[in-house]
Design an enzyme around this catalytic site. Structure first.
Site, PDB file in Angstrom:
ATOM      1  NE  ARG A  64       2.919   4.112  -2.430  1.00 23.63           N
ATOM      2  CZ  ARG A  64       3.691   3.246  -1.743  1.00 23.63           C
ATOM      3  NH1 ARG A  64       4.626   3.657  -0.944  1.00 23.63           N
ATOM      4  NH2 ARG A  64       3.491   1.949  -1.876  1.00 23.63           N
ATOM      5  CE  LYS A 129       7.785  10.340   0.666  1.00 31.91           C
ATOM      6  NZ  LYS A 129       6.830   9.253   0.919  1.00 31.91           N
ATOM      7  NE  ARG A 262      16.777  -7.630   4.630  1.00 32.76           N
ATOM      8  CZ  ARG A 262      17.686  -8.597   4.711  1.00 32.76           C
ATOM      9  NH1 ARG A 262      18.305  -8.814   5.843  1.00 32.76           N
ATOM     10  NH2 ARG A 262      17.982  -9.347   3.682  1.00 32.76           N
TER      11      ARG A 262
HETATM   12  C1  BTN Z   1       3.322   9.521  -0.285  1.00 28.82           C
HETATM   13  O1  BTN Z   1       4.545   9.562  -0.324  1.00 28.82           O
HETATM   14  O2  BTN Z   1       2.709   8.896   0.588  1.00 28.82           O
HETATM   15  C2  BTN Z   1       2.544  10.274  -1.331  1.00 28.82           C
HETATM   16  C3  BTN Z   1       2.331  11.715  -0.950  1.00 28.82           C
HETATM   17  C4  BTN Z   1       1.562  12.494  -1.998  1.00 28.82           C
HETATM   18  C5  BTN Z   1       1.220  13.882  -1.511  1.00 28.82           C
HETATM   19  C6  BTN Z   1       0.608  14.729  -2.596  1.00 28.82           C
HETATM   20  S1  BTN Z   1       0.545  16.424  -2.136  1.00 28.82           S
HETATM   21  C7  BTN Z   1      -0.470  16.772  -3.512  1.00 28.82           C
HETATM   22  C8  BTN Z   1      -1.441  15.630  -3.655  1.00 28.82           C
HETATM   23  N1  BTN Z   1      -2.601  15.848  -2.831  1.00 28.82           N
HETATM   24  C9  BTN Z   1      -2.692  14.966  -1.835  1.00 28.82           C
HETATM   25  O3  BTN Z   1      -3.601  14.928  -0.982  1.00 28.82           O
HETATM   26  N2  BTN Z   1      -1.681  14.092  -1.913  1.00 28.82           N
HETATM   27  C10 BTN Z   1      -0.806  14.375  -3.028  1.00 28.82           C
END
Ligand code: BTN
Length: 271
Positions: A64, A129, A262
């Site tokens: 993200r 996570k 926090r």
């Molecule tokens: C996040 O938490 O930032 C989201 C991560 C999402 C990762 C997945 S892995 C499969 C798909 N391909 C990618 O390039 N990203 C998502």
């Protein structure tokens, strides 16, 4: 250059999926830059709803907010699902929350307990996570989404536990009787099919109670950064998927950003 075949067993996944298998078309590759990037390309070329791409290894996984997503091959599940919603279905604004809920339900079906949701779409296990979700819309098609998921199956054995915990978060607590990657993928896909159908019929409003029941940070003091900047006590989410905060200046409705916990301070949003 000869490309290696994926070690992923698609037939085993399809068998574990049962009736949901007919809604999906699963492909597996040994390696690609990003399953989201490749599936967006296939979506543009007309791939049908339910196309799934799973990769043993990603060389340029995306997270993200323009971040990188690094995952250890074999120790993680990285896949993307193309979903095309019917024309009358709700706007995809809260779709990523629905996806987080689907993943939690899929893991619960495998008897993984204590999975919590962190707005907008992270999966937490015991506060750390476990999985991340990246939802991207096909260019020019607001009702076609590529849903990318990265899930830690286990932490790499060669990392000291404290480094692994800090860097990678949490992994599935599955022990020696751990289900295969194929079984985990099937459980997640089956829950996605059901939950995305519910979202198409009733929008996030139909899923909100189920999301809140798994909300990891309900009532806790949080800080929002990245998009909007705010602090307050987390009151949950509304029917559009916005995060609700009780802040010192009154109620706030947050549409974008990162949430972190926090320490509580005197005067944190009144009850
Ligand atoms: C996040 O938490 O930032 C989201 C991560 C999402 C990762 C997945 S892995 C499969 C798909 N391909 C990618 O390039 N990203 C998502």
């Amino acid at each position: 250059m000869q490309m290696m075949d994926s070690t992923f067993d698609i037939a085993a996944t399809a068998a574990a999926l049962g009736t949901a298998a007919c809604r999906l078309d699963i492909d597996a590759v040994a390696e690609c830059d990003s399953t989201n990037t490749r599936l967006l390309e296939r979506a543009q070329a007309g791939a049908p709803s339910g196309t799934v791409l799973v990769a043993d290894k990603q060389t340029a996984g995306r997270g993200r907010r323009g971040r990188q997503w690094v995952s250890a091959p074999g120790d993680s599940l990285t896949f993307s699902l193309l979903w095309r919603f019917p024309p009358a279905s709700p706007a995809p604004a809260a779709l990523s929350l629905a996806v987080g809920l689907a993943l939690a339900r899929g893991l619960e079906a495998l008897d993984v307990r204590e999975v919590g949701l962190k707005w907008p779409n992270d999966l937490l296990l015991r506060g750390r996570k476990l999985a991340g979700v990246l939802v991207e819309l096909q260019a020019g098609e607001v009702r076609s989404a590529v849903i990318g998921i990265g899930l830690n199956l286990r932490l790499p054995a060669d990392l000291p536990p404290e480094v692994a915990a800090a860097a990678l978060g949490q992994a599935l607590p599955l022990g020696p009787q751990a289900p295969s990657r194929e079984t985990v993928l099937a459980a997640l896909l089956a829950a996605l099919v059901t939950t995305l159908d519910e979202y198409a019929d009733g929008g996030f409003a139909a899923l909100r109670e189920a999301w809140l029941a798994r909300h990891a940070w309900q009532g806790l003091p949080v800080r929002i950064s990245g998009g909007e900047v705010a602090e307050g006590r987390c009151l949950g989410v509304d029917e559009d998927g916005a995060l609700l905060l009780a802040s010192a200046t009154g109620p706030r409705r947050i549409l974008a950003g990162d949430v972190s916990l926090r320490p509580a301070e005197p005067g944190d949003g009144a009850s």
